[in-house]
Design a protein around this motif. Structure first.
Motif, PDB file in Angstrom:
ATOM      1  N   GLY A   1     -12.861  -4.687   6.603  1.00 39.89           N
ATOM      2  CA  GLY A   1     -13.567  -3.543   6.037  1.00 39.89           C
ATOM      3  C   GLY A   1     -12.722  -2.757   5.068  1.00 39.89           C
ATOM      4  N   LEU A   2     -11.444  -2.579   5.405  1.00 38.99           N
ATOM      5  CA  LEU A   2     -10.573  -1.828   4.511  1.00 38.99           C
ATOM      6  C   LEU A   2     -10.342  -2.592   3.216  1.00 38.99           C
ATOM      7  N   ASN A   3     -10.354  -3.913   3.294  1.00 38.49           N
ATOM      8  CA  ASN A   3     -10.236  -4.716   2.082  1.00 38.49           C
ATOM      9  C   ASN A   3     -11.475  -4.606   1.208  1.00 38.49           C
ATOM     10  N   GLN A   4     -12.614  -4.271   1.823  1.00 34.67           N
ATOM     11  CA  GLN A   4     -13.817  -4.032   1.031  1.00 34.67           C
ATOM     12  C   GLN A   4     -13.680  -2.738   0.235  1.00 34.67           C
ATOM     13  N   VAL A   5     -13.027  -1.740   0.821  1.00 33.14           N
ATOM     14  CA  VAL A   5     -12.783  -0.496   0.090  1.00 33.14           C
ATOM     15  C   VAL A   5     -11.799  -0.774  -1.034  1.00 33.14           C
ATOM     16  N   SER A   6     -10.674  -1.397  -0.705  1.00 25.59           N
ATOM     17  CA  SER A   6      -9.681  -1.809  -1.689  1.00 25.59           C
ATOM     18  C   SER A   6      -8.697  -2.749  -1.023  1.00 25.59           C
ATOM     19  N   SER A   7      -8.384  -3.837  -1.698  1.00 24.79           N
ATOM     20  CA  SER A   7      -7.377  -4.756  -1.173  1.00 24.79           C
ATOM     21  C   SER A   7      -5.988  -4.416  -1.702  1.00 24.79           C
ATOM     22  N   ASN A   8      -5.917  -3.358  -2.504  1.00 23.58           N
ATOM     23  CA  ASN A   8      -4.637  -2.912  -3.041  1.00 23.58           C
ATOM     24  C   ASN A   8      -3.796  -2.328  -1.914  1.00 23.58           C
ATOM     25  N   PRO A   9      -2.580  -2.828  -1.694  1.00 28.28           N
ATOM     26  CA  PRO A   9      -1.753  -2.346  -0.577  1.00 28.28           C
ATOM     27  C   PRO A   9      -1.399  -0.866  -0.687  1.00 28.28           C
ATOM     28  N   ILE A  10      -1.221  -0.365  -1.910  1.00 26.15           N
ATOM     29  CA  ILE A  10      -0.912   1.053  -2.095  1.00 26.15           C
ATOM     30  C   ILE A  10      -2.074   1.910  -1.605  1.00 26.15           C
ATOM     31  N   ALA A  11      -3.288   1.489  -1.948  1.00 30.74           N
ATOM     32  CA  ALA A  11      -4.477   2.234  -1.526  1.00 30.74           C
ATOM     33  C   ALA A  11      -4.583   2.256  -0.006  1.00 30.74           C
ATOM     34  N   GLN A  12      -4.330   1.129   0.626  1.00 31.80           N
ATOM     35  CA  GLN A  12      -4.433   1.056   2.082  1.00 31.80           C
ATOM     36  C   GLN A  12      -3.373   1.915   2.761  1.00 31.80           C
ATOM     37  N   LEU A  13      -2.171   1.916   2.214  1.00 31.68           N
ATOM     38  CA  LEU A  13      -1.107   2.745   2.769  1.00 31.68           C
ATOM     39  C   LEU A  13      -1.443   4.231   2.653  1.00 31.68           C
ATOM     40  N   LEU A  68      -0.891   6.999 -10.681  1.00 35.22           N
ATOM     41  CA  LEU A  68      -1.947   8.007 -10.820  1.00 35.22           C
ATOM     42  C   LEU A  68      -2.742   8.134  -9.526  1.00 35.22           C
ATOM     43  N   PHE A  69      -3.069   6.996  -8.922  1.00 33.85           N
ATOM     44  CA  PHE A  69      -3.800   7.034  -7.648  1.00 33.85           C
ATOM     45  C   PHE A  69      -2.964   7.747  -6.578  1.00 33.85           C
ATOM     46  N   VAL A  70      -1.678   7.441  -6.518  1.00 25.31           N
ATOM     47  CA  VAL A  70      -0.804   8.055  -5.515  1.00 25.31           C
ATOM     48  C   VAL A  70      -0.785   9.570  -5.683  1.00 25.31           C
ATOM     49  N   LEU A  71      -0.657  10.043  -6.925  1.00 20.67           N
ATOM     50  CA  LEU A  71      -0.651  11.484  -7.180  1.00 20.67           C
ATOM     51  C   LEU A  71      -1.975  12.129  -6.798  1.00 20.67           C
ATOM     52  N   LEU A  72      -3.076  11.483  -7.181  1.00 27.39           N
ATOM     53  CA  LEU A  72      -4.396  12.038  -6.868  1.00 27.39           C
ATOM     54  C   LEU A  72      -4.633  12.074  -5.357  1.00 27.39           C
ATOM     55  N   ALA A  73      -4.251  10.999  -4.673  1.00 28.20           N
ATOM     56  CA  ALA A  73      -4.448  10.941  -3.222  1.00 28.20           C
ATOM     57  C   ALA A  73      -3.562  11.967  -2.511  1.00 28.20           C
ATOM     58  N   THR A  74      -2.350  12.160  -3.019  1.00 28.92           N
ATOM     59  CA  THR A  74      -1.457  13.169  -2.433  1.00 28.92           C
ATOM     60  C   THR A  74      -2.049  14.563  -2.584  1.00 28.92           C
ATOM     61  N   CYS A  75      -2.481  14.873  -3.801  1.00 24.71           N
ATOM     62  CA  CYS A  75      -3.039  16.199  -4.078  1.00 24.71           C
ATOM     63  C   CYS A  75      -4.388  16.415  -3.392  1.00 24.71           C
ATOM     64  N   ALA A  76      -5.098  15.323  -3.112  1.00 18.76           N
ATOM     65  CA  ALA A  76      -6.385  15.445  -2.420  1.00 18.76           C
ATOM     66  C   ALA A  76      -6.217  16.083  -1.051  1.00 18.76           C
ATOM     67  N   CYS A  77      -5.044  15.896  -0.443  1.00 19.94           N
ATOM     68  CA  CYS A  77      -4.745  16.534   0.849  1.00 19.94           C
ATOM     69  C   CYS A  77      -4.033  17.872   0.682  1.00 19.94           C
ATOM     70  N   THR A  78      -3.041  17.905  -0.211  1.00 24.57           N
ATOM     71  CA  THR A  78      -2.178  19.090  -0.271  1.00 24.57           C
ATOM     72  C   THR A  78      -2.810  20.288  -0.975  1.00 24.57           C
ATOM     73  N   ILE A 116      -9.923   4.253  -8.981  1.00 20.31           N
ATOM     74  CA  ILE A 116      -9.400   5.272  -9.895  1.00 20.31           C
ATOM     75  C   ILE A 116      -7.881   5.373  -9.737  1.00 20.31           C
ATOM     76  N   GLY A 117      -7.173   5.097 -10.811  1.00 18.07           N
ATOM     77  CA  GLY A 117      -5.711   5.182 -10.800  1.00 18.07           C
ATOM     78  C   GLY A 117      -5.012   3.984 -10.200  1.00 18.07           C
ATOM     79  N   LEU A 118      -5.785   2.963  -9.816  1.00 17.57           N
ATOM     80  CA  LEU A 118      -5.193   1.780  -9.189  1.00 17.57           C
ATOM     81  C   LEU A 118      -5.007   0.656 -10.200  1.00 17.57           C
ATOM     82  N   ASP A 119      -3.963  -0.101  -9.996  1.00 16.91           N
ATOM     83  CA  ASP A 119      -3.708  -1.274 -10.827  1.00 16.91           C
ATOM     84  C   ASP A 119      -4.785  -2.320 -10.558  1.00 16.91           C
TER      85      ASP A 119
END
Length: 541
Positions: free
Chosen positions: A92-104, A215-225, A259-262
């Protein structure tokens, strides 16, 4: 001088044993250092023999709390493994994104952020780490990743406890308390992107891969902080909880739409066991498989919100049944299964454990049992036999490590203002002098290293921070903020947390290796936080 040397000796010995080449396992190093601390306390003679031994017994009993949490978390994870729910979640998580950064970022950052706000007690790493390992990431790297990221939300912890309770002994004006919370949230928000990138580097051995998804990492970080920071202006109870919830929803959406993912997805950073993206489970199967996760969060929130009344009910100490064990102590068990042993060895020392409130039976075991039943009552006994056997085998090493750790902590904190911890804190303060604002977070981190709790660190050291701030004319709100930030960042080097996550992941003799790696990140965090604090103190002074 000999008192100061005696205060430092057990700590230096512990660090040496755990980080030297061919380091000693924590299950041996911690009991040994606990014995050294115990012998030094007896040698100094500042406490009666009865009080010393009462605190030894109390420390051994206190180990039951982290052991119960670890056991419950392992039990939940093994139930997901045995029923096949973990395999379904991988798909299921691979359906959202198989990108390892996104999953982490989804599991180890946003999801863990939410759990910290709901529960604390080290549960974020206990839940997130096994899921990430199930996705195929290397266990040792996952352990470090989860420890490093379980810092920013800890400033507010479970429903703001480190702030409203951790600083309660100072009786600060509400305006000062709120200002300290806002400064702490601001410092953490600015530091968070740096710490998140470094944490990712602990798992992904290629900076290029991380920066391609920057870009994804920054957006995901700021989405919480950013919600976390905004909420700190209104309340100390909800920044981590609601910040994590908003961040998790936004991070999943960002990952789902790439968004922001390779666009070039790679799985070369994972080991065997990675998810098969060709199998696409139905929405119903995903909801069922994710029940151990969303059910755990729901039950944690329901039992932690004071407005719902269950929190008080689960912690009620009356009515109770009492039994006397003579000089050993008075045992009482309340209707809510709050177990208390008071007057240990005829001293004022006591121990208390809330069986239903500490996150073990509720939610871990309850949710795990419900999940196993949902996968077929007919196979319940077979599955439970496997789950219980695997859980029991995982608990042997952490048992000895945590018994040693909690006795060690009690010996180091025995004596209040005359304790080893207080002597160390006072010595560090005297060394820093006028530059204290830069070093203040280190004292908070030291408290968490010893106690395993940001709340206890604040209770222990906020008085020292208060006195230093008054003597040097530092802004009190800024000093308390730096104490709170330090207490949160100390989570990544806390022995209790390291032992817990290695036990849950089944890692053997890696505690010292993890401590060495996370200590480097802690040093950077401390420099950044101290610099911001010094600037802030200079501006407001």
């Amino acid at each position: 001088m000999h008192t100061l040397l005696a205060a430092y000796a057990p700590l230096i010995l512990l660090i040496y044993l755990m980080v030297k080449p061919n380091s000693m396992a924590s299950s041996k190093a911690l009991p040994l250092c606990a014995f050294v601390a115990y012998a030094l306390v007896l040698w100094q003679g500042g406490q009666s023999i009865a009080v010393v031994h009462a605190n030894v017994l109390s420390g051994m009993l206190l180990a039951f709390t982290p052991l119960a949490i670890i056991g419950g978390a392992v039990f939940l994870f093994k139930s997901m493994e045995v029923t096949g729910a973990l395999d379904t979640l991988k798909q299921g998580l691979n359906q959202v994104s198989s990108n390892p950064i996104a999953q982490l970022m989804i599991v180890g950052w946003a999801f863990a952020f939410l759990i910290e706000g709901a529960s604390g007690f080290g549960t974020p790493a206990a839940i997130a780490a096994p899921v990430l390992c199930g996705l195929g990431f290397a266990p040792l790297r996952v352990a470090m990743f989860c420890l490093v990221l379980n810092t920013v939300p800890v400033t507010f912890g479970a429903m703001g406890t480190p702030v409203w309770f951790g600083l309660s002994l100072l009786s600060l004006p509400q305006s000062t308390l709120m200002a300290s919370a806002q400064y702490a949230a601001g410092i953490n928000t600015l530091i968070a992107p740096v710490i998140v990138f470094i944490a990712l580097r602990l798992v992904i051995p290629n900076w290029r891969c991380i920066f391609r998804n920057g870009l994804f990492v920054l957006l995901a970080t700021c989405a919480c902080t950013l919600p976390y920071l905004a909420l700190s202006f209104y309340s100390v109870e909800f920044p981590s909880l609601l910040g994590g919830f908003v961040g998790l929803v936004l991070t999943v959406l960002l990952a789902r739409f790439g968004i922001g993912l390779d666009k070039k997805v790679g799985t070369e950073n994972r080991g065997a066991g990675q998810a098969d993206s060709l199998n696409k489970p139905s929405a119903r199967a995903l909801i069922k498989a994710a029940f151990p996760l969303w059910g755990t969060i729901l039950l944690l929130v329901v039992t932690r919100l004071p407005e719902l009344g269950l929190k008080g009910l689960l912690q009620a100490t009356e009515p109770y049944v009492a039994v006397s064990f003579g000089w050993l102590g008075q045992l009482s068990v309340s209707a809510s299964l709050v177990v208390t042993l008071s007057s240990i060895l005829d001293t004022t020392t006591q121990w208390r454990h809330s069986l239903l409130y500490v996150p073990s039976l509720i939610p871990f075991v309850v949710i795990a049992l419900a999940s196993v039943v949902s996968y077929g009552p007919g196979e319940f006994s077979t599955r439970m036999k496997s789950i219980c056997g695997q859980t029991a085998s995982r608990m042997i090493n952490p048992l000895w490590a945590l018994l040693g750790a909690l006795v060690f902590v009690n010996m180091m904190m025995l004596g209040d203002a005359d304790s080893a911890v207080s002597h160390i804190g006072g010595h560090l303060a005297s060394l820093a002098g006028e530059n204290w604002a830069f070093f203040a977070p280190v004292l908070g981190a030291l408290g968490s290293f010893f106690s395993g709790s940001a709340t206890i660190s604040n209770l222990t050291f906020s008085g020292i921070q208060y006195t230093i701030a008054a003597e040097l004319g530092l802004p009190l709100a800024v000093t308390m903020a730096l104490q709170n930030v330090g207490a949160a960042m100390g989570n990544m080097v806390c022995i209790n947390n390291i032992v817990a996550v290695t036990a849950i992941l089944g890692l053997q003799h890696q505690d010292g290796n993890i401590l060495k790696r996370t200590a480097v990140v802690l040093l950077l965090y401390a420099v950044l936080a101290g610099t911001m604090g010094a600037v802030l103190a200079a501006v407001l002074r």
